[in-house]
Every structure is written in structure tokens, then in C-alpha cells.
Design an enzyme around this catalytic site. Sequence first.
Site, PDB file in Angstrom:
ATOM      1  N   ASN A  11     -12.859  -2.606   3.125  1.00 36.77           N
ATOM      2  CA  ASN A  11     -13.904  -1.600   3.267  1.00 36.77           C
ATOM      3  C   ASN A  11     -14.904  -1.801   2.127  1.00 36.77           C
ATOM      4  O   ASN A  11     -14.497  -1.894   0.968  1.00 36.77           O
ATOM      5  CB  ASN A  11     -13.293  -0.197   3.220  1.00 36.77           C
ATOM      6  CG  ASN A  11     -12.324   0.041   4.368  1.00 36.77           C
ATOM      7  OD1 ASN A  11     -12.546  -0.443   5.467  1.00 36.77           O
ATOM      8  ND2 ASN A  11     -11.251   0.763   4.105  1.00 36.77           N
ATOM      9  N   ASP A  59       0.848  -1.190   0.000  1.00 39.79           N
ATOM     10  CA  ASP A  59       0.000   0.000   0.000  1.00 39.79           C
ATOM     11  C   ASP A  59       0.888   1.246   0.000  1.00 39.79           C
ATOM     12  O   ASP A  59       1.901   1.318   0.689  1.00 39.79           O
ATOM     13  CB  ASP A  59      -0.905  -0.010   1.237  1.00 39.79           C
ATOM     14  CG  ASP A  59      -2.034   0.984   1.122  1.00 39.79           C
ATOM     15  OD1 ASP A  59      -3.195   0.543   1.018  1.00 39.79           O
ATOM     16  OD2 ASP A  59      -1.775   2.204   1.137  1.00 39.79           O
ATOM     17  N   ILE A  60       0.485   2.230  -0.819  1.00 37.29           N
ATOM     18  CA  ILE A  60       1.298   3.439  -0.970  1.00 37.29           C
ATOM     19  C   ILE A  60       1.283   4.303   0.292  1.00 37.29           C
ATOM     20  O   ILE A  60       2.217   5.069   0.537  1.00 37.29           O
ATOM     21  CB  ILE A  60       0.818   4.222  -2.216  1.00 37.29           C
ATOM     22  CG1 ILE A  60       1.920   5.097  -2.766  1.00 37.29           C
ATOM     23  CG2 ILE A  60      -0.426   5.010  -1.950  1.00 37.29           C
ATOM     24  CD1 ILE A  60       1.616   5.631  -4.163  1.00 37.29           C
ATOM     25  N   HIS A  66      -7.228  -5.648   2.477  1.00 34.90           N
ATOM     26  CA  HIS A  66      -6.078  -5.102   3.200  1.00 34.90           C
ATOM     27  C   HIS A  66      -5.482  -6.188   4.091  1.00 34.90           C
ATOM     28  O   HIS A  66      -6.214  -6.849   4.836  1.00 34.90           O
ATOM     29  CB  HIS A  66      -6.511  -3.947   4.102  1.00 34.90           C
ATOM     30  CG  HIS A  66      -6.984  -2.722   3.387  1.00 34.90           C
ATOM     31  ND1 HIS A  66      -6.152  -1.666   3.106  1.00 34.90           N
ATOM     32  CD2 HIS A  66      -8.201  -2.386   2.905  1.00 34.90           C
ATOM     33  CE1 HIS A  66      -6.851  -0.718   2.487  1.00 34.90           C
ATOM     34  NE2 HIS A  66      -8.093  -1.128   2.349  1.00 34.90           N
ATOM     35  N   GLN A  94     -14.299   2.788   1.809  1.00 33.57           N
ATOM     36  CA  GLN A  94     -13.754   2.355   0.514  1.00 33.57           C
ATOM     37  C   GLN A  94     -13.519   3.571  -0.374  1.00 33.57           C
ATOM     38  O   GLN A  94     -14.431   4.349  -0.651  1.00 33.57           O
ATOM     39  CB  GLN A  94     -14.714   1.383  -0.187  1.00 33.57           C
ATOM     40  CG  GLN A  94     -14.142   0.841  -1.502  1.00 33.57           C
ATOM     41  CD  GLN A  94     -15.034  -0.235  -2.140  1.00 33.57           C
ATOM     42  OE1 GLN A  94     -16.148  -0.483  -1.682  1.00 33.57           O
ATOM     43  NE2 GLN A  94     -14.537  -0.848  -3.196  1.00 33.57           N
ATOM     44  N   HIS A 105     -10.482  -4.890  -2.863  1.00 34.08           N
ATOM     45  CA  HIS A 105      -9.103  -5.087  -2.403  1.00 34.08           C
ATOM     46  C   HIS A 105      -9.131  -5.472  -0.937  1.00 34.08           C
ATOM     47  O   HIS A 105      -9.815  -4.852  -0.130  1.00 34.08           O
ATOM     48  CB  HIS A 105      -8.240  -3.841  -2.622  1.00 34.08           C
ATOM     49  CG  HIS A 105      -8.869  -2.568  -2.154  1.00 34.08           C
ATOM     50  ND1 HIS A 105      -9.896  -1.964  -2.831  1.00 34.08           N
ATOM     51  CD2 HIS A 105      -8.626  -1.794  -1.078  1.00 34.08           C
ATOM     52  CE1 HIS A 105     -10.261  -0.866  -2.211  1.00 34.08           C
ATOM     53  NE2 HIS A 105      -9.510  -0.746  -1.121  1.00 34.08           N
TER      54      HIS A 105
HETATM   55  P1  5GP Z   1      -9.615   1.767   0.618  1.00 33.18           P
HETATM   56  O1  5GP Z   1      -9.540   3.104   1.293  1.00 33.18           O
HETATM   57  O2  5GP Z   1     -10.356   1.871  -0.702  1.00 33.18           O
HETATM   58  O3  5GP Z   1     -10.098   0.658   1.465  1.00 33.18           O
HETATM   59  O4  5GP Z   1      -8.126   1.374   0.294  1.00 33.18           O
HETATM   60  C1  5GP Z   1      -7.429   1.840  -0.823  1.00 33.18           C
HETATM   61  C2  5GP Z   1      -5.974   1.714  -0.497  1.00 33.18           C
HETATM   62  O5  5GP Z   1      -5.238   1.803  -1.702  1.00 33.18           O
HETATM   63  C3  5GP Z   1      -5.469   2.817   0.424  1.00 33.18           C
HETATM   64  O6  5GP Z   1      -4.891   2.223   1.570  1.00 33.18           O
HETATM   65  C4  5GP Z   1      -4.465   3.576  -0.429  1.00 33.18           C
HETATM   66  O7  5GP Z   1      -3.343   3.993   0.325  1.00 33.18           O
HETATM   67  C5  5GP Z   1      -4.085   2.564  -1.486  1.00 33.18           C
HETATM   68  N1  5GP Z   1      -3.743   3.141  -2.770  1.00 33.18           N
HETATM   69  C6  5GP Z   1      -4.456   4.044  -3.477  1.00 33.18           C
HETATM   70  N2  5GP Z   1      -3.855   4.318  -4.645  1.00 33.18           N
HETATM   71  C7  5GP Z   1      -2.737   3.558  -4.689  1.00 33.18           C
HETATM   72  C8  5GP Z   1      -1.688   3.401  -5.662  1.00 33.18           C
HETATM   73  O8  5GP Z   1      -1.663   4.022  -6.725  1.00 33.18           O
HETATM   74  N3  5GP Z   1      -0.704   2.510  -5.367  1.00 33.18           N
HETATM   75  C9  5GP Z   1      -0.706   1.793  -4.190  1.00 33.18           C
HETATM   76  N4  5GP Z   1       0.305   0.949  -3.990  1.00 33.18           N
HETATM   77  N5  5GP Z   1      -1.666   1.929  -3.253  1.00 33.18           N
HETATM   78  C10 5GP Z   1      -2.672   2.797  -3.505  1.00 33.18           C
END
Ligand code: 5GP
Length: 134
Positions: free
Chosen positions: A86, A30-31, A101, A93, A99
Site C-alpha cells: 500500500n 503480520d500481527i 505484503h 498504508q 513493507h
Molecule cells: P499497511 O496497512 O501499512 O499496508 O500494513 C501494515 C501491516 O503491519 C498491517 O498488516 C499490520 O497488521 C502490521 N503490523 C502493524 N504493527 C505490527 C507489529 O507491531 N508487528 C507485526 N508483526 N505486524 C504489525
Amino acid sequence: MDACIFCKILKKEIPNYTVYEDEHVLAFLDIFPMTKGHTVVIPKVHGETICDLEDHVLEKLMVGVKNTTKKIQDALNPDGFNIGWNHHEVAGQSVPHVHVHIIPRFNGDGGKGLHGIIKKDSDTPVEELAKKFI
Ligand code: 5GP
Ligand code: ZN
């Protein structure tokens, strides 16, 4: 989907640090990691939530989650994990491609478990709610 950032990662239009990959899933760091080794596992087909994906895709996704978790365990030796996702914006989300985690946990890291996400008691007794599922 054209606009989906995770589909772009799958198409290698955006780089990633891969943790695990097989025919069905890609797992990458995760970034914005919540802890050391925070990884997301995505199916190689687009779907916004688990309810949009075929059962066989979800089966492979869960196997990918297991294999990724083992790989993180071997590499970083955490004391445990929070593993989950999420589902829709209200639940956090931000990327509309399923995805999972995988968040490595370390003794004394100060974080919480699933019960720490929200604590807002339902005003409907459990006995009443149960009737909706009969
Ligand atoms: P969500 O908030 O949708 O449950 O999780 C999305 C996750 O994707 C976040 O933790 C965010 O840091 C990660 N993320 C979003 N864009 C990128 C990206 O371009 N590269 C990577 N490696 N992670 C990403
Ligand atoms: Zn996508």
C-alpha cells in the site's frame, strides 16, 4: 526514525516472528494476518514509500521478497500469493516504512486479486490519459 514501529522491530525493541532475514531485509509474520502465513518484508533502512529509497535498497528488497516467498512456499505450500504494498494512506498504508505484503492464497479461500481492491472507472478515456505520459 524514532517513532516508526517497524524501525523499532528492526532495533529489536518490539519482538517479531521472523520468517526470513538477510543483511538488507527483515521479513516477519503480520500481527493481523489476512491469511495463514501473511508476512511483511521491510528494508533495513527507513523510507515511507519506494520513491524515498535508493535503487540499490529496492533491488535488495525485491530479492528479499523472492527469498521470503520461496520460504513460505516450502513451509506452508500455498496455491499462490498476492504480493504488493500500500502506497500512502489513501491506498491503505498505515505504517510509514515501506513493507511488502506477501499474502499466501489457498484454493477456495474466497479472496480476490488486485482487481478486487477498487472498481471506479476513470472519466478520462485511456487515449486522453496516454497524452500525459508523452
Ligand atoms: P499497511 O496497512 O501499512 O499496508 O500494513 C501494515 C501491516 O503491519 C498491517 O498488516 C499490520 O497488521 C502490521 N503490523 C502493524 N504493527 C505490527 C507489529 O507491531 N508487528 C507485526 N508483526 N505486524 C504489525
Ligand atoms: Zn522505519
